[in-house]
Design a protein around this motif. Structure first.
Motif, mmCIF file in Angstrom:
data_model
loop_
_atom_site.group_PDB
_atom_site.id
_atom_site.type_symbol
_atom_site.label_atom_id
_atom_site.label_comp_id
_atom_site.label_asym_id
_atom_site.label_seq_id
_atom_site.Cartn_x
_atom_site.Cartn_y
_atom_site.Cartn_z
ATOM 1 N N ARG A 135 0.448 -1.463 0.095
ATOM 2 C CA ARG A 135 -0.355 0.442 0.126
ATOM 3 C C ARG A 135 0.750 1.453 -0.200
ATOM 4 O O ARG A 135 0.044 2.554 -0.474
ATOM 5 C CB ARG A 135 -1.006 0.492 1.323
ATOM 6 C CG ARG A 135 -2.063 -0.699 1.131
ATOM 7 C CD ARG A 135 -3.262 -0.756 2.297
ATOM 8 N NE ARG A 135 -2.933 -0.857 3.475
ATOM 9 C CZ ARG A 135 -3.480 -1.571 4.137
ATOM 10 N NH1 ARG A 135 -3.135 -3.031 4.161
ATOM 11 N NH2 ARG A 135 -2.622 -1.485 5.049
ATOM 12 N N ALA A 136 2.195 0.648 0.525
ATOM 13 C CA ALA A 136 3.231 2.513 0.624
ATOM 14 C C ALA A 136 3.845 2.715 -0.211
ATOM 15 O O ALA A 136 4.361 3.549 -1.170
ATOM 16 C CB ALA A 136 4.233 1.668 1.707
ATOM 17 N N GLY A 137 3.168 1.237 -1.808
ATOM 18 C CA GLY A 137 4.319 1.762 -2.847
ATOM 19 C C GLY A 137 5.794 0.382 -2.914
ATOM 20 O O GLY A 137 6.659 0.588 -4.407
ATOM 21 N N ALA A 138 5.738 -0.190 -2.124
ATOM 22 C CA ALA A 138 6.624 -1.243 -2.269
ATOM 23 C C ALA A 138 7.360 -2.075 -3.344
ATOM 24 O O ALA A 138 6.366 -2.510 -3.760
ATOM 25 C CB ALA A 138 7.530 -1.084 -0.615
ATOM 26 N N ASP A 139 8.343 -1.661 -3.891
ATOM 27 C CA ASP A 139 8.985 -2.605 -4.961
ATOM 28 C C ASP A 139 9.599 -4.559 -4.010
ATOM 29 O O ASP A 139 9.475 -4.935 -4.723
ATOM 30 C CB ASP A 139 9.816 -2.429 -5.802
ATOM 31 C CG ASP A 139 9.012 -1.646 -7.116
ATOM 32 O OD1 ASP A 139 8.630 -1.351 -7.324
ATOM 33 O OD2 ASP A 139 9.888 -0.128 -7.069
ATOM 34 N N ALA A 140 9.407 -4.103 -2.745
ATOM 35 C CA ALA A 140 9.792 -5.555 -2.010
ATOM 36 C C ALA A 140 9.423 -4.752 -0.858
ATOM 37 O O ALA A 140 10.131 -3.881 -0.105
ATOM 38 C CB ALA A 140 11.917 -5.314 -2.249
ATOM 39 N N VAL A 141 10.350 -6.230 0.460
ATOM 40 C CA VAL A 141 9.934 -5.255 1.455
ATOM 41 C C VAL A 141 11.865 -6.082 2.056
ATOM 42 O O VAL A 141 12.513 -6.112 1.850
ATOM 43 C CB VAL A 141 9.153 -6.407 3.028
ATOM 44 C CG1 VAL A 141 7.281 -5.758 1.538
ATOM 45 C CG2 VAL A 141 9.044 -7.549 2.020
ATOM 46 N N SER A 142 12.275 -5.846 3.369
ATOM 47 C CA SER A 142 13.264 -6.338 3.894
ATOM 48 C C SER A 142 13.567 -6.965 5.204
ATOM 49 O O SER A 142 11.902 -5.752 6.414
ATOM 50 C CB SER A 142 14.731 -5.410 4.050
ATOM 51 O OG SER A 142 13.932 -3.942 4.010
ATOM 52 N N PHE A 143 13.824 -7.442 6.242
ATOM 53 C CA PHE A 143 13.718 -7.594 7.416
ATOM 54 C C PHE A 143 15.258 -7.728 7.830
ATOM 55 O O PHE A 143 15.721 -8.739 7.152
ATOM 56 C CB PHE A 143 12.671 -8.705 7.981
ATOM 57 C CG PHE A 143 12.374 -8.890 9.319
ATOM 58 C CD1 PHE A 143 11.075 -9.028 9.278
ATOM 59 C CD2 PHE A 143 13.377 -10.266 9.702
ATOM 60 C CE1 PHE A 143 10.863 -9.171 10.924
ATOM 61 C CE2 PHE A 143 13.168 -10.626 10.549
ATOM 62 C CZ PHE A 143 12.440 -10.232 11.781
ATOM 63 N N HIS A 144 15.222 -7.581 9.416
ATOM 64 C CA HIS A 144 15.998 -7.518 9.907
ATOM 65 C C HIS A 144 16.734 -8.285 10.893
ATOM 66 O O HIS A 144 15.980 -8.684 11.740
ATOM 67 C CB HIS A 144 16.800 -5.957 10.328
ATOM 68 C CG HIS A 144 18.193 -6.581 11.213
ATOM 69 N ND1 HIS A 144 18.950 -5.520 11.194
ATOM 70 C CD2 HIS A 144 18.842 -7.081 12.425
ATOM 71 C CE1 HIS A 144 20.109 -5.546 11.954
ATOM 72 N NE2 HIS A 144 20.003 -6.774 12.262
ATOM 73 N N ILE A 145 17.704 -9.728 11.182
ATOM 74 C CA ILE A 145 17.749 -10.575 11.702
ATOM 75 C C ILE A 145 19.095 -10.990 12.226
ATOM 76 O O ILE A 145 19.940 -10.914 11.260
ATOM 77 C CB ILE A 145 17.175 -12.277 11.103
ATOM 78 C CG1 ILE A 145 17.674 -13.349 12.176
ATOM 79 C CG2 ILE A 145 17.579 -12.785 9.712
ATOM 80 C CD1 ILE A 145 17.002 -14.229 12.160
#
Length: 265
Positions: A101-111
């Protein structure tokens, strides 16, 4: 894990399989530090300098789109602060659907692999890759070797971290740099995912470009580099130098010279 949609969107955050991503989610971690107060002008400069994509938390999305010059956009899905009780305790800040919904082409996550919070972060990353797969959204896993007794530059630990990202279904993995191309080759060979490195705290221009050159010489796929770029006096120039190594295979002096940066820096 790659659907047609995932592959199409991967191309929006890279060039020919190589990636120059500039994360600017540090506002949640460190506050409005240099380069982030007027984030609009910073985003404009680095995308004109050759960045493939920028990365922020979801709330900053309205400040991104008009300034990213058609480049890719990644929304980060967890975070913590430097003034909180434990910076390694990254908590969820969004969902894949919110990122779309925010217009992202990808997401990221920190582990943080090896930390006390690893179990929860493993479960959360697995859930995110599943949700992202349903929507055809690529996942950049920021998989660091961080925990009690762990050397964050140990190539064996970094290799474990990047392999974990692949095992959990990520599409691209970011990790720390082991310090030289020879040792980092083990990290790259530990996964079939594209491997990009974090920049860490800012060094000299030459140190930054030498690090990027080492990553590419080891078979890496680029960088996800924040402070070394957005806190630079000339974000456009340092981005151009980094892009010269990643996308044009330039050597260190040529990349610095083409960007108008002092060779002795």
């Amino acid at each position: 894990m790659n659907s047609t949609g995932t592959q199409a969107r991967l191309e929006r955050i890279g060039t020919d399989g190589a990636h120059l991503i500039v994360p600017m989610d540090h506002g949640i971690t460190m506050g409005a530090v240099q380069g982030l107060k007027e984030i609009e002008s910073t985003i404009d400069a680095i995308t004109r300098g050759g960045a493939d994509a920028v990365l922020t938390q979801k709330g900053v999305a309205p400040r991104v789109h008009e300034n990213k010059n058609g480049k890719g956009y990644i929304v980060h899905l967890n975070g913590s602060t430097t003034i909180g009780p434990d910076e390694n305790d990254k908590r969820l800040t969004g969902t894949v659907e919110e990122a779309i919904r925010a217009g992202a082409d990808a997401v990221s996550f920190h582990i943080n692999v090896g930390s006390d919070h690893e179990p929860d972060q493993i479960s959360q990353l697995a859930e995110i890759t599943d949700e992202a797969g349903r929507f055809g959204i690529p996942v950049l896993a920021m998989a660091y070797a961080r925990g009690p007794g762990i050397d964050p530059e140990d190539p064996q630990a970094l290799g474990h971290a990047v392999r974990l990202a692949e095992e959990l279904g990520a599409d691209v993995v970011k990790t720390g740099y082991s310090g030289d191309a020879d040792s980092f080759q083990h990290v790259v060979e530990s996964t079939r995912l594209p491997v990009v490195i974090a920049g860490g705290s800012r060094g000299t221009d030459r140190e930054t470009i030498e690090m990027v050159r080492g990553v590419m010489d080891a078979g890496g796929s680029g960088v996800s580099m924040g402070r070394s770029i957005f806190q630079h006096e000339d974000p456009k120039a340092i981005t151009r130098a980094v892009a010269g190594v990643i996308h044009d295979d330039l050597e260190v002096d040529e990349a610095l010279g083409n960007a108008g940066l002092a060779l002795e820096a």
